[in-house]
Every structure is written in C-alpha cells, then in structure tokens.
Design an enzyme around this catalytic site. Structure first.
Site, PDB file in Angstrom:
ATOM      1  N   SER A  94       0.855  -1.182   0.000  1.00  0.00           N
ATOM      2  CA  SER A  94       0.000   0.000   0.000  1.00  0.00           C
ATOM      3  C   SER A  94       0.891   1.231   0.000  1.00  0.00           C
ATOM      4  O   SER A  94       2.005   1.199   0.533  1.00  0.00           O
ATOM      5  CB  SER A  94      -0.888   0.010   1.248  1.00  0.00           C
ATOM      6  N   TYR A 122      -1.361  -0.011  10.278  1.00  0.00           N
ATOM      7  CA  TYR A 122      -1.548  -0.605   8.954  1.00  0.00           C
ATOM      8  C   TYR A 122      -0.334  -0.330   8.073  1.00  0.00           C
ATOM      9  O   TYR A 122       0.175  -1.231   7.389  1.00  0.00           O
ATOM     10  CB  TYR A 122      -2.817  -0.033   8.319  1.00  0.00           C
TER      11      TYR A 122
END
Length: 233
Positions: free
Chosen positions: A141, A155
């Site tokens: 990501s 995250y």
C-alpha cells in the site's frame, strides 16, 4: 503446466477483481476467504459463468494450519499452484498513534504481516517442489512509504513489513525460477475505505492524487495479473 493461482482475500475488493481478471487470462483460480462464503461463492460463480475454473477456499491467513490446508485444497481441486496474489489484509478505524492499542497492533500484524509471510512461505515451498516455476504478487500500500499519520500507522507498518519481505524473498528465489513482486495501490475505491470509519475518505483525499480521481480495484488487478504472466518475465 496449467496456470493455477491462489488469491487470498479473494472474495471482495482488489482480490475479487484479481480473481475475475486472472480467470479471463486463462488461470484456474482459488478464491480464498476468511468470513464471507457467500461473497466468495459469488466470485466463483461469475468465473464459472464465463467458462473459467474456480474454487472457494476458506482459511484464516494468520493461522498456519489454515494456510497449509487451503493450498492443499486448491491443488487437489485445480492442480499445482504456480501463481499467488498475496492480498488478504485488514484495516481498523482511523485514529491517532497514541490511541492504537497493543491488541489492535498485534491483530493487524498477525493478518497483514505474519499472514503474508505464511502464505508466501507455503507458496514458495510448493513452487520449488514442483520444479521452481512460479510468480508471487504481494499487495502492499502507499501507506508503507507515507506512514499513515493520524490514521493508520499500524496498517502502514504492516505494509512496510510486506515490502521488506518482498525484497528479500525476491532476491532469494529469483535464480530458482520464482518471481516475487509487490504492488503499492494508492487511493482505491474498495470496501476497506468504509472500514476506516469514514466512508467518504477516498472522496475527501482525492485532491492529493495527481490524476484527480480515485483508482478502481480492476486497475490494480490488471497490474497484479500482468506481473504473474510470462509477459513480466
């Protein structure tokens, strides 16, 4: 050898898009899911309706026995796995770093980092056992290089771990015939945006995207499936 790909987190979002596009490109597809058998079944049905082969595979990627079992089930149904989209991941609600609990930090790392490791390790072991031909795409990501400040530092940290693993693993197994890459999706319209507690997050942040629009899951999937292909050799 038949083209068989296992896609973790394949019942929704980017994973589901990967499954459909992989089938279009001639792959038989193992669609892994953790919670929604119905959603995975919908993806499998769509693939079969288009003339492809697919099977739904239940399994928690953070559970070593589950990972081994889903690979075995995939190979029993479709043949040796020579492609992997290591996509399963979870996100918690947006919050400041000081509000992240140890339980939350540990849970995200168990699924996103340890889960990616377990799945990649199982895939590489089987690919090498079958002669060393295969390709892996790990899903990272843009949170990894950006850090997720004020929202998702936990995250982002899990995706940083995925990227470091990708670099090391790619160098370790390239000469043995297994290619390993990672993709960093940016702002993509998926169900995970709603999981942040801010369903309008993508719209709110789109001004920071040079193209001025939110990406679609299918656009990420096209890149992932290309990286599995011989064209990316």
């Amino acid at each position: 050898m038949a083209k068989v790909v296992l896609i973790t987190g394949g019942s929704r979002g980017i994973g589901a898009a990967c499954a459909v596009i992989a089938a279009r490109e001639g792959w038989s597809v193992g669609v892994n899911y953790a919670a929604s058998a119905e959603a995975a079944g919908t993806v499998v049905a769509e693939i079969r309706q288009q003339g492809g082969q697919a099977v739904a595979l239940h399994g928690d990627v953070s559970n070593e026995a589950d990972v081994q079992a889903m690979f075995t089930a995939c190979e029993d149904a479709l043949g040796p796995v020579n492609g992997l989209v290591n996509n399963a991941g979870i996100l918690d609600r947006s919050c400041a770093f000081t509000d992240i609990s140890l339980e939350r930090w540990t849970r995200l790392h168990a699924v996103n980092a340890a889960g990616s490791f377990l799945v990649a390790r199982e895939a590489v072991g089987r690919m090498l056992a079958h002669g060393g031909a295969g390709a892996i795409v790990n899903m990272s990501s843009m949170a990894a290089p950006l850090g997720g400040p004020n929202e998702f530092v936990d995250y982002a940290a899990t995706k940083g771990a995925v990227e470091s693993m990708t670099i090391g693993l790619a160098k370790e197994v390239a000469a043995r015939g297994v290619r390993v890459n990672a993709i960093r999706p940016g702002l993509i319209e998926t169900e995970m945006q709603a999981a942040s507690g801010d369903p309008m997050r993508a719209t709110r942040l789109v001004g920071g995207v040079p193209m001025g629009r939110v990406g679609q899951a299918s656009e990420v999937a096209e890149a992932a499936i290309w990286l599995l292909s011989d064209a990316a050799s």
